[in-house]
Design an enzyme around this catalytic site. Sequence first.
Site, PDB file in Angstrom:
ATOM      1  N   PHE A 216      38.417  39.603  39.417  1.00 16.08           N
ATOM      2  CA  PHE A 216      37.816  38.143  39.114  1.00 16.08           C
ATOM      3  C   PHE A 216      38.288  37.204  39.946  1.00 16.08           C
ATOM      4  O   PHE A 216      37.719  36.107  39.998  1.00 16.08           O
ATOM      5  CB  PHE A 216      38.843  37.912  37.739  1.00 16.08           C
ATOM      6  CG  PHE A 216      40.293  37.484  37.952  1.00 16.08           C
ATOM      7  CD1 PHE A 216      40.589  36.094  38.201  1.00 16.08           C
ATOM      8  CD2 PHE A 216      41.078  38.436  38.304  1.00 16.08           C
ATOM      9  CE1 PHE A 216      41.869  35.696  38.196  1.00 16.08           C
ATOM     10  CE2 PHE A 216      42.483  38.025  38.525  1.00 16.08           C
ATOM     11  CZ  PHE A 216      42.803  36.934  38.450  1.00 16.08           C
ATOM     12  N   LYS A 217      39.039  37.586  40.985  1.00 11.83           N
ATOM     13  CA  LYS A 217      39.095  36.527  42.173  1.00 11.83           C
ATOM     14  C   LYS A 217      37.955  36.099  42.776  1.00 11.83           C
ATOM     15  O   LYS A 217      37.780  34.712  43.404  1.00 11.83           O
ATOM     16  CB  LYS A 217      40.308  37.048  43.014  1.00 11.83           C
ATOM     17  CG  LYS A 217      41.594  37.467  42.563  1.00 11.83           C
ATOM     18  CD  LYS A 217      42.238  36.539  41.943  1.00 11.83           C
ATOM     19  CE  LYS A 217      43.493  37.032  41.299  1.00 11.83           C
ATOM     20  NZ  LYS A 217      44.789  37.337  42.242  1.00 11.83           N
ATOM     21  N   ASP A 218      36.998  36.910  42.819  1.00 13.01           N
ATOM     22  CA  ASP A 218      35.463  36.387  43.479  1.00 13.01           C
ATOM     23  C   ASP A 218      34.849  35.312  42.720  1.00 13.01           C
ATOM     24  O   ASP A 218      34.168  34.508  43.462  1.00 13.01           O
ATOM     25  CB  ASP A 218      34.545  37.805  43.292  1.00 13.01           C
ATOM     26  CG  ASP A 218      35.196  38.924  44.300  1.00 13.01           C
ATOM     27  OD1 ASP A 218      35.515  38.716  45.380  1.00 13.01           O
ATOM     28  OD2 ASP A 218      34.792  39.971  43.626  1.00 13.01           O
TER      29      ASP A 218
ATOM     30  N   THR B 298      43.627  38.818  45.268  1.00 12.38           N
ATOM     31  CA  THR B 298      43.296  37.485  46.036  1.00 12.38           C
ATOM     32  C   THR B 298      42.958  37.657  47.610  1.00 12.38           C
ATOM     33  O   THR B 298      41.940  37.237  48.045  1.00 12.38           O
ATOM     34  CB  THR B 298      44.457  36.839  45.856  1.00 12.38           C
ATOM     35  OG1 THR B 298      44.792  36.402  44.689  1.00 12.38           O
ATOM     36  CG2 THR B 298      44.281  35.345  46.995  1.00 12.38           C
TER      37      THR B 298
END
Length: 463
Positions: free
Chosen positions: A112-114, A145
Amino acid sequence: MKYISTRGDQTERGFSDILLEGLAPDGGLYLPKTYPKVDAATLSRWRGLAYADLAFEILSLYIDDIPADDLRAITRRVYTADVFGTEQITPLTWLGDHIALQGLSNGPTLAFKDMAMQLLGALFEYELGRRGETLNILGATSGDTGSAAEYAMRGKKGVKVFMLSPNGRMSPFQQAQMFSLQDANIHNIAIDGVFDDAQDIVKAVSNDLAFKREHRIGTVNSINWARLLAQVVYYFAGYFQATKSNAEKVSFTVPSGNFGNVCAGHVARQMGLPIAKLVVATNENDVLDEFFRTGNYRPRGTADTHETSSPSMDISKASNFERFVFDLLSRDGARVKQIFTSPQFALTGDEHDAIAGFGFSSGRSTHADRVATIRRTYTEHGIVIDPHTADGLKVALEQHDPAVTMLVLETALPAKFAATIHEALGIEPPRPAGLEGIEDLPKRVKVMPVDVEQVKAYIHAHV
């Protein structure tokens, strides 16, 4: 829109200035002076927008020093089906009538960091180009991250990345994603400690204002407001997909270690998004769960930080947590500074009672819970989920009100955690094309002890 520090510095700064910083000069985190409010008419207008245009609308409420046409062009360039796999960008997968996974992990690094890093990379390149400046990014990662930042910044003009990670405490896939990058502007540093040690080094360097300014140090960790702001968008996107009218409420369960992901939900709720509950799901490193249950915040030391099968959540000092506490304590910067410069703190009874007004609750998951939840989800729905998402789903199922739709934020693809998937299901998780054998690629990484001065010396030698 102007920004102030959580620790009492009332100096007002613009978005483009705090974009290139990290911590405020007084050691606090930046937040907007006020949260813009979104009314029902605005929600209705946003409901049918493409993700990129929704991102522009939300970001433009907080960013008034980048021309609107430029900001819109950036969001449309970043949030595309080519990069994130679908037109919805964060599609829902229903597991029943009122519970769904919100897919946040279809970007380049499968996490989800993208969602935020891709935008942050574009904003950095834009602002540095506009100023004719360079930036050296210093970050710490517990697994996702780092790779998201490096893939977002690789090849970007004027940017170098120095990423710290806990040596040997990420999955082999996570390590390979980072350490196999050969780009000259990417530097990986493996610290002989846990994630909190790496994060403490980042904060120590950021608090050395002379070094920070001389070496033009910025950050991509969740202490960077722009990154958290980007995450606010997918709460709105998930809400619009899950509802037919603004009269409905939705709850979100968020696997949480550093508190940035769920803090974005807090911001969305403060803006007026109809969120019933924000459920914080931890693993065995349950500092946040303890806080929400008791009002006591007790970060653990290195020896007491568990190494678990959801390693990106093996965190006991949630650096983004300070933003929520600032709001909880009526934005009393002096009090926030006092408690966050102490080893631990306890809320008063009234302060703890006030948490309910912000919609928060919490729960905890263990390795056995993760394995059981992965197995159950595959058996009942034919879907393979990663261990962090399993932490979230386990807690969500415990706290789900059948009358309110619950969205569980899916935080990574299972390919990143093959050992746990194999333990749960006896199969290898599906791996996207092009990532076969990534663990066997040559690696570039520098191993260091937990030593701020050695990290500074390395940065000085490579900027």
